[in-house]
Design a protein around this motif. Structure first.
Motif, PDB file in Angstrom:
ATOM      1  N   UNK A 275       0.623  -1.132  -0.167  1.00  0.00           N
ATOM      2  CA  UNK A 275       0.183  -0.221   0.174  1.00  0.00           C
ATOM      3  C   UNK A 275       0.734   1.088  -0.387  1.00  0.00           C
ATOM      4  N   UNK A 276       2.075   1.165   0.598  1.00  0.00           N
ATOM      5  CA  UNK A 276       3.066   2.317   0.730  1.00  0.00           C
ATOM      6  C   UNK A 276       3.030   2.873  -0.648  1.00  0.00           C
ATOM      7  N   UNK A 277       3.619   1.853  -1.805  1.00  0.00           N
ATOM      8  CA  UNK A 277       4.579   2.262  -2.610  1.00  0.00           C
ATOM      9  C   UNK A 277       3.256   2.610  -3.367  1.00  0.00           C
ATOM     10  N   UNK A 278       2.180   1.476  -3.633  1.00  0.00           N
ATOM     11  CA  UNK A 278       0.935   2.319  -4.214  1.00  0.00           C
ATOM     12  C   UNK A 278       0.589   3.872  -4.068  1.00  0.00           C
ATOM     13  N   UNK A 279       0.722   4.133  -3.034  1.00  0.00           N
ATOM     14  CA  UNK A 279      -0.018   5.499  -2.485  1.00  0.00           C
ATOM     15  C   UNK A 279       1.788   6.394  -2.817  1.00  0.00           C
ATOM     16  N   UNK A 280       3.166   5.405  -2.475  1.00  0.00           N
ATOM     17  CA  UNK A 280       3.659   6.848  -2.363  1.00  0.00           C
ATOM     18  C   UNK A 280       5.240   5.837  -3.055  1.00  0.00           C
ATOM     19  N   UNK A 281       5.481   6.611  -4.737  1.00  0.00           N
ATOM     20  CA  UNK A 281       5.837   5.200  -5.200  1.00  0.00           C
ATOM     21  C   UNK A 281       7.089   5.432  -5.283  1.00  0.00           C
ATOM     22  N   UNK A 282       8.556   4.938  -4.865  1.00  0.00           N
ATOM     23  CA  UNK A 282       9.987   5.221  -5.008  1.00  0.00           C
ATOM     24  C   UNK A 282      10.560   5.768  -6.241  1.00  0.00           C
ATOM     25  N   UNK A 283      10.681   7.062  -6.358  1.00  0.00           N
ATOM     26  CA  UNK A 283      11.026   7.518  -7.441  1.00  0.00           C
ATOM     27  C   UNK A 283      12.912   7.973  -8.032  1.00  0.00           C
ATOM     28  N   UNK A 284      12.870   7.306  -9.242  1.00  0.00           N
ATOM     29  CA  UNK A 284      13.553   6.656 -10.048  1.00  0.00           C
ATOM     30  C   UNK A 284      15.137   7.541  -9.599  1.00  0.00           C
ATOM     31  N   UNK A 285      16.027   7.150  -9.919  1.00  0.00           N
ATOM     32  CA  UNK A 285      16.606   7.489  -8.920  1.00  0.00           C
ATOM     33  C   UNK A 285      17.961   8.050 -10.360  1.00  0.00           C
ATOM     34  N   UNK A 286      18.263   9.685 -10.067  1.00  0.00           N
ATOM     35  CA  UNK A 286      18.727  10.601 -10.735  1.00  0.00           C
ATOM     36  C   UNK A 286      20.456  10.378 -10.858  1.00  0.00           C
ATOM     37  N   UNK A 287      20.030   9.663 -12.359  1.00  0.00           N
ATOM     38  CA  UNK A 287      22.243  10.036 -12.665  1.00  0.00           C
ATOM     39  C   UNK A 287      23.235  11.287 -12.729  1.00  0.00           C
ATOM     40  N   UNK A 288      24.118  10.701 -12.478  1.00  0.00           N
ATOM     41  CA  UNK A 288      24.952  12.388 -12.554  1.00  0.00           C
ATOM     42  C   UNK A 288      25.286  11.729 -14.476  1.00  0.00           C
ATOM     43  N   UNK A 289      25.336  13.729 -14.811  1.00  0.00           N
ATOM     44  CA  UNK A 289      26.383  13.811 -16.316  1.00  0.00           C
ATOM     45  C   UNK A 289      27.056  12.670 -16.515  1.00  0.00           C
ATOM     46  N   UNK A 290      28.435  12.312 -15.933  1.00  0.00           N
ATOM     47  CA  UNK A 290      29.158  10.802 -16.326  1.00  0.00           C
ATOM     48  C   UNK A 290      28.507   9.800 -16.329  1.00  0.00           C
ATOM     49  N   UNK A 291      27.585   9.506 -15.475  1.00  0.00           N
ATOM     50  CA  UNK A 291      26.669   8.020 -15.927  1.00  0.00           C
ATOM     51  C   UNK A 291      25.385   8.094 -17.159  1.00  0.00           C
ATOM     52  N   UNK A 292      24.649   9.281 -17.350  1.00  0.00           N
ATOM     53  CA  UNK A 292      24.363   9.683 -18.225  1.00  0.00           C
ATOM     54  C   UNK A 292      25.545   9.277 -19.880  1.00  0.00           C
ATOM     55  N   UNK A 293      26.184  10.212 -19.636  1.00  0.00           N
ATOM     56  CA  UNK A 293      27.500  10.100 -20.843  1.00  0.00           C
ATOM     57  C   UNK A 293      27.917   8.680 -21.108  1.00  0.00           C
ATOM     58  N   UNK A 294      27.973   8.112 -20.741  1.00  0.00           N
ATOM     59  CA  UNK A 294      28.559   6.809 -20.883  1.00  0.00           C
ATOM     60  C   UNK A 294      27.136   6.222 -20.984  1.00  0.00           C
ATOM     61  N   UNK A 295      26.539   5.800 -20.031  1.00  0.00           N
ATOM     62  CA  UNK A 295      24.970   4.817 -21.235  1.00  0.00           C
ATOM     63  C   UNK A 295      24.451   5.505 -21.966  1.00  0.00           C
ATOM     64  N   UNK A 296      24.879   6.523 -22.474  1.00  0.00           N
ATOM     65  CA  UNK A 296      24.073   7.245 -24.410  1.00  0.00           C
ATOM     66  C   UNK A 296      25.502   6.713 -25.633  1.00  0.00           C
ATOM     67  N   UNK A 297      26.411   6.595 -24.938  1.00  0.00           N
ATOM     68  CA  UNK A 297      27.677   6.241 -25.703  1.00  0.00           C
ATOM     69  C   UNK A 297      27.473   4.799 -26.056  1.00  0.00           C
ATOM     70  N   UNK A 298      27.725   3.749 -24.967  1.00  0.00           N
ATOM     71  CA  UNK A 298      26.992   2.220 -24.726  1.00  0.00           C
ATOM     72  C   UNK A 298      26.358   1.774 -26.038  1.00  0.00           C
ATOM     73  N   UNK A 299      24.992   2.645 -26.313  1.00  0.00           N
ATOM     74  CA  UNK A 299      23.498   2.603 -26.867  1.00  0.00           C
ATOM     75  C   UNK A 299      24.000   2.542 -27.965  1.00  0.00           C
ATOM     76  N   UNK A 300      24.764   3.574 -28.263  1.00  0.00           N
ATOM     77  CA  UNK A 300      25.260   4.298 -29.670  1.00  0.00           C
ATOM     78  C   UNK A 300      25.992   3.704 -30.740  1.00  0.00           C
ATOM     79  N   UNK A 301      27.170   3.742 -29.261  1.00  0.00           N
ATOM     80  CA  UNK A 301      28.329   2.881 -30.198  1.00  0.00           C
ATOM     81  C   UNK A 301      28.705   1.557 -29.831  1.00  0.00           C
TER      82      UNK A 301
END
Length: 249
Positions: A183-209
């Motif tokens: 019930x707690x997760x339904x009423x207050x779902x956990x917020x997605x974890x925010x990635x840092x700029x380096x983590x976001x760029x690494x994921x983008x390059x991995x998807x692209x190349x």
């Protein structure tokens, strides 16, 4: 022989029991002398009468017990006062109850109980008019007999039932915790974890190349492994290029 009297008069009766017994013995002696003198000499009649009267005193009158009746209307049972008893003042044990009954006084501390707890129903029988409700006399062994007998099997069953109840409560608690979390997760779902700029760029390059990097690694591996077999090297490189083309479509 037993004499029954009112509890409030029992102490007085005990105090006068001895002289009354002597009067009874003397009253028995006199007619016996008169009757025996008819067939015996005076001294013989006196001796026999005295022997009979004194024997009656020792064997019957002196040990004559006094009884009282419980004053509880639901009980009304007889209680012989020569019952071994415990003094309520100092906890003294009185086993010479013929000479020191609870209607008289304690053999050891000389206290006079003003009440006796009936060993049939447990009610107090007052021996004095002031109706004192403490320091009363009790039958020897009264409290031990009043203690409930412990049923070992019942105790074990009770412990097992208690353990089962505790286990059931733990299961119910676990179910409640799971439901509460849901019930707690339904009423207050956990917020997605925010990635840092380096983590976001690494994921983008991995998807692209990612495919190109994998292809380059395999190409280097094939050239190194089959450098002594140009034919097999070429065949494997062609297969790698075909895989790369299919992945980029």
């Amino acid at each position: 022989m037993t004499t029954t009297c009112n509890p409030l008069r029992a102490r007085l009766w005990f105090r006068y029991r001895e002289p009354i017994n002597w009067l009874i013995a003397i009253a028995l002696f006199a007619p016996l002398v008169y009757l025996l003198q008819i067939s015996h000499s005076m001294w013989t009649a006196d001796g026999i009468a005295m022997l009979i009267a004194f024997g009656a005193y020792l064997l019957l009158l002196r040990k004559r017990s006094i009884a009282i009746r419980c004053t509880n209307p639901q009980c009304k049972k007889y209680i012989e006062t020569h019952t071994p008893w415990v003094c309520g003042y100092n906890g003294c044990t009185n086993k010479r109850a013929y000479d020191f009954p609870f209607i008289h006084r304690c053999q050891h501390c000389e206290a006079e109980p003003k009440a006796y707890k009936c060993h049939h129903c447990g009610d107090l029988i007052f021996l004095a008019k002031d109706e004192q409700k403490f320091n009363y006399a009790t039958c020897l062994g009264f409290w031990e007999n009043m203690m409930p007998q412990v049923d070992e099997h019942a105790v074990q069953m009770s412990e097992q039932e208690k353990a089962i109840q505790i286990a059931k409560l733990k299961v119910e608690r676990a179910k409640l915790d799971v439901n509460l979390k849901s019930y707690s997760e339904t009423l207050d779902p956990p917020k997605p974890k925010m990635r840092s700029a380096d983590e976001d760029l690494e994921a983008f390059m991995r998807d692209l190349l990612g495919d190109e990097d994998a292809a380059r690694k395999w190409e280097a591996k094939i050239r190194e492994e089959f450098k002594g077999d140009p034919g097999e090297m070429e065949r494997r490189l062609l297969a790698l290029r075909k895989w790369t083309i299919n992945r980029t479509r």
